[in-house]
Design a protein around this motif. Structure first.
Motif, PDB file in Angstrom:
ATOM      1  N   THR A 111     -26.380 -21.520   7.643  1.00  0.00           N
ATOM      2  CA  THR A 111     -25.206 -21.607   8.495  1.00  0.00           C
ATOM      3  C   THR A 111     -25.600 -22.555   9.615  1.00  0.00           C
ATOM      4  O   THR A 111     -26.768 -22.916   9.731  1.00  0.00           O
ATOM      5  N   GLN A 162     -22.372 -30.965  16.043  1.00  0.00           N
ATOM      6  CA  GLN A 162     -22.933 -29.937  16.910  1.00  0.00           C
ATOM      7  C   GLN A 162     -24.448 -30.092  16.917  1.00  0.00           C
ATOM      8  O   GLN A 162     -25.050 -30.333  15.882  1.00  0.00           O
ATOM      9  N   PRO A 177     -20.369 -21.561  20.452  1.00  0.00           N
ATOM     10  CA  PRO A 177     -19.869 -20.273  19.957  1.00  0.00           C
ATOM     11  C   PRO A 177     -19.656 -19.256  21.082  1.00  0.00           C
ATOM     12  O   PRO A 177     -20.371 -19.284  22.087  1.00  0.00           O
ATOM     13  N   GLY A 178     -18.678 -18.375  20.871  1.00  0.00           N
ATOM     14  CA  GLY A 178     -18.410 -17.319  21.850  1.00  0.00           C
ATOM     15  C   GLY A 178     -19.656 -16.538  22.273  1.00  0.00           C
ATOM     16  O   GLY A 178     -19.887 -16.333  23.466  1.00  0.00           O
ATOM     17  N   PRO A 179     -20.505 -16.093  21.340  1.00  0.00           N
ATOM     18  CA  PRO A 179     -21.685 -15.315  21.746  1.00  0.00           C
ATOM     19  C   PRO A 179     -22.781 -16.184  22.393  1.00  0.00           C
ATOM     20  O   PRO A 179     -23.823 -15.669  22.799  1.00  0.00           O
ATOM     21  N   ILE A 218     -27.023 -16.179  19.910  1.00  0.00           N
ATOM     22  CA  ILE A 218     -27.225 -16.402  18.476  1.00  0.00           C
ATOM     23  C   ILE A 218     -28.114 -17.615  18.217  1.00  0.00           C
ATOM     24  O   ILE A 218     -28.270 -18.075  17.091  1.00  0.00           O
ATOM     25  N   LYS A 221     -20.538 -13.572   9.127  1.00  0.00           N
ATOM     26  CA  LYS A 221     -20.838 -13.275  10.525  1.00  0.00           C
ATOM     27  C   LYS A 221     -19.553 -12.753  11.152  1.00  0.00           C
ATOM     28  O   LYS A 221     -18.490 -13.297  10.882  1.00  0.00           O
ATOM     29  N   SER A 222     -19.661 -11.746  12.000  1.00  0.00           N
ATOM     30  CA  SER A 222     -18.432 -11.297  12.650  1.00  0.00           C
ATOM     31  C   SER A 222     -18.198 -12.170  13.873  1.00  0.00           C
ATOM     32  O   SER A 222     -18.967 -12.128  14.818  1.00  0.00           O
ATOM     33  N   HIS A 223     -17.179 -12.994  13.804  1.00  0.00           N
ATOM     34  CA  HIS A 223     -16.933 -13.926  14.907  1.00  0.00           C
ATOM     35  C   HIS A 223     -16.459 -13.199  16.142  1.00  0.00           C
ATOM     36  O   HIS A 223     -15.695 -12.261  16.089  1.00  0.00           O
ATOM     37  N   HIS A 224     -16.967 -13.724  17.236  1.00  0.00           N
ATOM     38  CA  HIS A 224     -16.596 -13.152  18.510  1.00  0.00           C
ATOM     39  C   HIS A 224     -15.306 -13.806  18.946  1.00  0.00           C
ATOM     40  O   HIS A 224     -15.240 -15.002  19.149  1.00  0.00           O
ATOM     41  N   PRO A 256     -18.660 -28.053  19.759  1.00  0.00           N
ATOM     42  CA  PRO A 256     -18.250 -26.648  19.829  1.00  0.00           C
ATOM     43  C   PRO A 256     -19.407 -25.775  20.317  1.00  0.00           C
ATOM     44  O   PRO A 256     -20.574 -26.091  20.077  1.00  0.00           O
ATOM     45  N   GLY A 306     -16.738 -27.456  10.359  1.00  0.00           N
ATOM     46  CA  GLY A 306     -17.680 -26.359  10.568  1.00  0.00           C
ATOM     47  C   GLY A 306     -17.868 -25.468   9.343  1.00  0.00           C
ATOM     48  O   GLY A 306     -18.743 -24.605   9.326  1.00  0.00           O
TER      49      GLY A 306
HETATM   50  P1  XMP Z   1     -21.835 -20.943  11.364  1.00  0.00           P
HETATM   51  O1  XMP Z   1     -23.062 -20.567  12.113  1.00  0.00           O
HETATM   52  O2  XMP Z   1     -21.069 -19.760  10.875  1.00  0.00           O
HETATM   53  O3  XMP Z   1     -20.892 -21.630  12.443  1.00  0.00           O
HETATM   54  O4  XMP Z   1     -22.084 -21.965  10.311  1.00  0.00           O
HETATM   55  C1  XMP Z   1     -19.752 -22.404  12.147  1.00  0.00           C
HETATM   56  C2  XMP Z   1     -19.145 -22.834  13.459  1.00  0.00           C
HETATM   57  O5  XMP Z   1     -18.630 -21.700  14.151  1.00  0.00           O
HETATM   58  C3  XMP Z   1     -19.255 -21.557  15.402  1.00  0.00           C
HETATM   59  N1  XMP Z   1     -19.454 -20.127  15.610  1.00  0.00           N
HETATM   60  C4  XMP Z   1     -18.681 -19.392  16.422  1.00  0.00           C
HETATM   61  N2  XMP Z   1     -17.652 -19.733  17.217  1.00  0.00           N
HETATM   62  N3  XMP Z   1     -17.471 -17.491  17.912  1.00  0.00           N
HETATM   63  C5  XMP Z   1     -17.066 -18.773  17.988  1.00  0.00           C
HETATM   64  O6  XMP Z   1     -16.155 -19.053  18.761  1.00  0.00           O
HETATM   65  C6  XMP Z   1     -18.481 -17.077  17.123  1.00  0.00           C
HETATM   66  O7  XMP Z   1     -18.815 -15.909  17.089  1.00  0.00           O
HETATM   67  C7  XMP Z   1     -19.132 -18.083  16.350  1.00  0.00           C
HETATM   68  N4  XMP Z   1     -20.157 -18.050  15.466  1.00  0.00           N
HETATM   69  C8  XMP Z   1     -20.335 -19.317  15.022  1.00  0.00           C
HETATM   70  C9  XMP Z   1     -20.554 -22.320  15.295  1.00  0.00           C
HETATM   71  O8  XMP Z   1     -21.017 -22.716  16.571  1.00  0.00           O
HETATM   72  C10 XMP Z   1     -20.149 -23.465  14.419  1.00  0.00           C
HETATM   73  O9  XMP Z   1     -19.469 -24.457  15.150  1.00  0.00           O
END
Ligand code: XMP
Length: 513
Positions: free
Chosen positions: A509, A434, A392-394, A398, A344-347, A390, A468
């Protein structure tokens, strides 16, 4: 301070964690960087050589500089660290069939009791975690054996005269239950008194921020998350009104979140805060988009534009504050090379400082997450805020697979609020890493009262995790799930079916997109 020389073990960070828990300040540096000059400059009070995936027998395998053994400070070698010590100090390491050992093992004492093993072997054996391919077959001159396991005759070795200790197992991992005591003994022998406290850190950090910033202005992007909040409060304590925070509301926040954040920072902390209401901009741009990566890219891109727009209005801003943490800055030793796959492209706002010509202020870059929380408590941030899951930025984008509409977001916010309320009421919030609701892009048929309904289905998600990176779904009771489903369906208009997501990560995820 203590120096950890990293040879690329997966668990090197845990060594630092264990030491920080003992209030000892340490830093991890990759072996490539540790030259004799570096050692002289760093002047460690003790050194730990980490584990690593290489084989000391191989040509060109990683080494610490020889000078490390002439520092006249205690040294602890772990796994690869032990092997490299033995190899360099005149012992022998072998590899090959039958020498590998992975997993739980039991060490029994041999020889005298030494300080390193205080509180060990109170029962006749200690459980330890082994993970090695090679093994030591002859110890170096001066060393003696103080513990053995069936597959590792030299499980614990030491040259107590020189203060050199070398073990085959990993005392830093959870599966070595008495490992904390082991590290405590080591740092005590090295003369550490455990004076690395958050109170001390706060004072140091404030001085450092004042020195760095002088009389210039600092901008801080506030997300409402723990890291940026703690950074903002700390910087505010250091430089007061020279700090301006920008909080971007992209319309994808949870129920009441924007109000809570604004209130807390403006009213409680009297921090200058620009509330950037850009809901229309973001939601407009997301209109009709359902591809997860497209959504993320749109949000990330707009976020940078918006932040820049507001930041440009702050006169004389020369610094950008970021809540970067220690795990983000540790230079890792990569043996694998190749780029990893983007899941995933993190924001985030990476690249923003260069684009805007701003210098960075990163007052948390020496801290781990739980230390940031401790610092937050030290600064008087409310416990409910520090312990927040936590986000996420988006944001909710999402958690809303398929097209994002305002109506769906509204339903999602309400359902999420009920779910979190349930978790809090049952006292489960802090056990869960979370938890959130995702609204599904399907409508299903139901019956309520005498009427037919055709509303959205939602999925509840709750996971436990350490960082995470991996996660397990949370084992709610059926009673809890049943009660929560009933509440959501009764209290939230627009949802008539609730499911519970029992996927762990991997293969799932945490977020749905
Ligand atoms: P995933 O969905 O990748 O998420 O298993 C792992 C952790 O990362 C958070 N997450 C993000 N945090 N920007 C963020 O600041 C993002 O784009 C983003 N995408 C996922 C998610 O909430 C979880 O804690």
């Amino acid at each position: 301070r203590l120096l950890i020389i990293d040879f690329g073990s997966q668990v090197t960070q845990l060594i630092a964690r264990r030491l920080r828990e003992l209030s000892v300040y340490c830093e991890i540096h990759p072996f490539q960087k540790v030259t004799p000059a570096f050692l002289a400059e760093f002047a460690p009070k003790a050194v730990i050589l980490s584990g690593g995936p290489a084989s000391v027998i191989d040509e060109g395998s990683p080494r610490p500089p020889k000078a490390v053994f002439d520092l006249d400070v205690p040294i602890l070698g772990i796994c690869y660290g032990q092997q490299v010590m033995m190899h360099m100090l005149g012992g022998k390491v072998e590899s090959g069939h039958g020498t590998a050992e992975f997993g739980r093992a039991y060490v029994v004492p041999t020889g005298d009791k030494i300080g390193l093993l205080d509180g060990w072997f109170e029962q006749d054996k200690e459980q330890v975690w082994m993970s090695h391919g090679d093994h030591v077959s002859a110890i170096a001159p001066g060393f003696e054996v103080y513990g053995t396991s069936p597959n590792a005759p030299f499980a614990i070795t030491a040259d107590t005269t020189r203060g050199f200790y070398a073990v085959q197992f990993h005392p830093e991992v959870h599966h070595t239950p008495n490992g904390a005591k082991f590290y405590e003994n080591f740092v005590k022998m090295a003369g550490f008194t455990g004076d690395w406290t958050m109170g001390a850190y706060r004072e140091q950090a404030i001085d450092a921020i004042r020195e760095q910033v002088g009389d210039k202005q600092v901008i801080c992007g506030l997300s409402g998350g723990v890291d940026s909040s703690v950074a903002a409060v700390l910087i505010h304590e250091a430089i007061g009104d020279q700090l301006t925070c920008v909080f971007v509301d992209h319309g994808l926040l949870r129920k009441d979140e924007a109000e809570e954040v604004v209130k807390m920072f403006r009213d409680n902390y009297k921090i200058k805060l620009i509330y950037a209401d850009e809901k229309e901009l973001f939601l407009g741009a997301l209109d009709g988009q359902s591809d997860p990566e497209t959504k993320r890219k749109i949000i990330g891109g707009l976020f940078i534009d918006v932040f820049q727009k507001y930041a440009n209005e702050i006169e004389g801003a020369e610094f950008l504050a970021q809540g970067t943490l220690y795990p983000d800055v540790i230079e890792s030793v990569s043996f694998s090379g190749g780029p990893s796959v983007t899941i995933k492209s993190h924001h985030n706002v990476g690249g923003l400082p260069e684009k805007m010509g701003l210098k960075l202020v990163e007052p948390l870059r020496e801290l781990f997450k739980d230390e940031v929380r401790a610092l937050g408590r030290e600064l008087g941030l409310p416990a409910s805020f520090i312990g927040r899951h936590p986000f996420p930025g988006p944001g909710l984008a999402i958690r809303c697979p398929g097209e994002i509409t305002r109506a769906k977001l509204e339903i999602l916010r309400e359902a999420d609020a009920v779910y979190i309320d349930q978790i809090r009421k049952h006292g489960l919030y802090d056990e869960i890493w979370q938890a959130f609701v995702a609204i599904l892009p399907v409508r299903t048929v139901g019956v309520m009262g005498d009427g037919r309904t055709y509303d959205f289905a939602c999925a509840l998600r709750a996971v436990t995790s350490v960082d995470g990176m991996t996660a397990d779904y949370y084992p709610f009771t059926h009673e809890f799930l049943g009660e929560t489903a009933t509440r959501i369906i009764n209290e939230v208009q627009g949802i008539n079916r609730v499911t519970y997501d029992i996927t762990s990560k991997p293969p799932g995820t945490i977020e749905w997109e």
